[in-house]
Design a protein around this motif. Structure first.
Motif, PDB file in Angstrom:
ATOM      1  N   LEU A  45      43.690 -75.340  13.779  1.00 39.84           N
ATOM      2  CA  LEU A  45      43.911 -76.700  13.302  1.00 39.84           C
ATOM      3  C   LEU A  45      45.215 -77.286  13.825  1.00 39.84           C
ATOM      4  O   LEU A  45      45.299 -78.476  14.137  1.00 39.84           O
ATOM      5  N   LEU A  46      46.230 -76.457  13.902  1.00 41.49           N
ATOM      6  CA  LEU A  46      47.575 -76.920  14.236  1.00 41.49           C
ATOM      7  C   LEU A  46      48.363 -75.760  14.812  1.00 41.49           C
ATOM      8  O   LEU A  46      48.247 -74.630  14.329  1.00 41.49           O
ATOM      9  N   ALA A  47      49.146 -76.017  15.852  1.00 45.06           N
ATOM     10  CA  ALA A  47      49.986 -74.978  16.452  1.00 45.06           C
ATOM     11  C   ALA A  47      51.454 -75.361  16.322  1.00 45.06           C
ATOM     12  O   ALA A  47      51.820 -76.530  16.488  1.00 45.06           O
ATOM     13  N   HIS A  48      52.284 -74.376  16.016  1.00 47.06           N
ATOM     14  CA  HIS A  48      53.737 -74.537  16.016  1.00 47.06           C
ATOM     15  C   HIS A  48      54.279 -73.702  17.168  1.00 47.06           C
ATOM     16  O   HIS A  48      54.107 -72.472  17.179  1.00 47.06           O
ATOM     17  N   ILE A  49      54.901 -74.360  18.135  1.00 43.86           N
ATOM     18  CA  ILE A  49      55.444 -73.660  19.295  1.00 43.86           C
ATOM     19  C   ILE A  49      56.943 -73.936  19.357  1.00 43.86           C
ATOM     20  O   ILE A  49      57.370 -75.087  19.383  1.00 43.86           O
ATOM     21  N   ASP A  50      57.712 -72.876  19.341  1.00 38.71           N
ATOM     22  CA  ASP A  50      59.168 -72.983  19.367  1.00 38.71           C
ATOM     23  C   ASP A  50      59.604 -73.700  20.648  1.00 38.71           C
ATOM     24  O   ASP A  50      59.222 -73.295  21.753  1.00 38.71           O
ATOM     25  N   ASP A  51      60.406 -74.764  20.503  1.00 41.30           N
ATOM     26  CA  ASP A  51      60.876 -75.501  21.673  1.00 41.30           C
ATOM     27  C   ASP A  51      61.630 -74.597  22.650  1.00 41.30           C
ATOM     28  O   ASP A  51      61.649 -74.847  23.858  1.00 41.30           O
ATOM     29  N   GLY A  52      62.226 -73.529  22.140  1.00 43.33           N
ATOM     30  CA  GLY A  52      63.006 -72.639  22.987  1.00 43.33           C
ATOM     31  C   GLY A  52      62.186 -71.816  23.957  1.00 43.33           C
ATOM     32  O   GLY A  52      62.754 -71.201  24.870  1.00 43.33           O
TER      33      GLY A  52
END
Length: 202
Positions: free
Chosen positions: A158-165
């Protein structure tokens, strides 16, 4: 060497499969029980299986003693999960969470693993995970059907969280920055730092 899997004990078949099908990505799966207890467990029988709809698959075996694992029970009750990918920095915490705990004991609390709320689903997210996919269960398939030893969980992203780093640019993640761990045979693991490129032919 020739291996006839019909003549091998299941434990030997497992050993050869897991020692040769490598490296295997690790799904660090968080779920929540009907009683509100947050669970966290790693699974290396894991892969992306579809892009439309975006779908991951996790294969969950049974506990020793043939009891269903907490992850499966929670997914049957609530139908929601978060799949975290494991960085090298979090490998020790991931390994700790693989311990067999009594039902009702949270790995987050037992091992001091920091968590935060998800946006679309109830299970918690692991703080610091380079990638976390919030998912809902699309299907749970017992396998093999006549005598299940595993349950294949198809989870729609549904949704992904990807670290900007870990980003190389706005459309790509950098493998070295991701620094993910994968499962090898026995107690061995590998990382995504050692890579090479090939251009796919037309």
């Amino acid at each position: 060497m020739r291996l006839d899997f019909s003549e091998l004990p299941a434990t030997e078949g497992y050993r050869w499969l897991t020692a040769t099908v490598t490296p295997r990505p690790i799904a660090w799966v968080s779920t929540r029980s009907a009683e509100g207890i947050d669970n966290l467990a790693p699974f290396s029988f894991f892969q992306v299986v579809c892009d439309e709809p975006p779908t991951l698959m996790v294969s969950i075996s049974r506990r020793d003693g043939d009891e269903p694992k907490d992850t499966l029970l929670n997914l049957r009750d609530n139908g929601e999960l978060v799949v975290q990918l494991v960085s090298h920095a979090q490998a020790e915490a991931m390994n700790a969470s693989s311990a067999s705990l009594p039902r009702g004991v949270s790995e987050f609390e037992r091992f001091g693993i920091a968590a935060t709320s998800s946006e679309r689903v109830k299970p918690l997210r692991v703080v610091g995970a380079p990638v976390a996919f919030e998912c809902r269960v699309a299907e749970i398939k017992p396998y093999p059907a006549e005598r299940p030893t595993h349950h294949l969980v198809f989870a729609e992203v549904l949704l992904a969280h990807i670290d900007d780093g870990v980003l190389a640019d706005t459309r790509h993640a950098d493998a070295a920055r991701l620094d993910l761990v994968g499962r090898m045979g026995g107690s061995l693991y590998a990382t995504t730092r050692d890579t090479f490129a090939m251009i796919r032919p037309k």
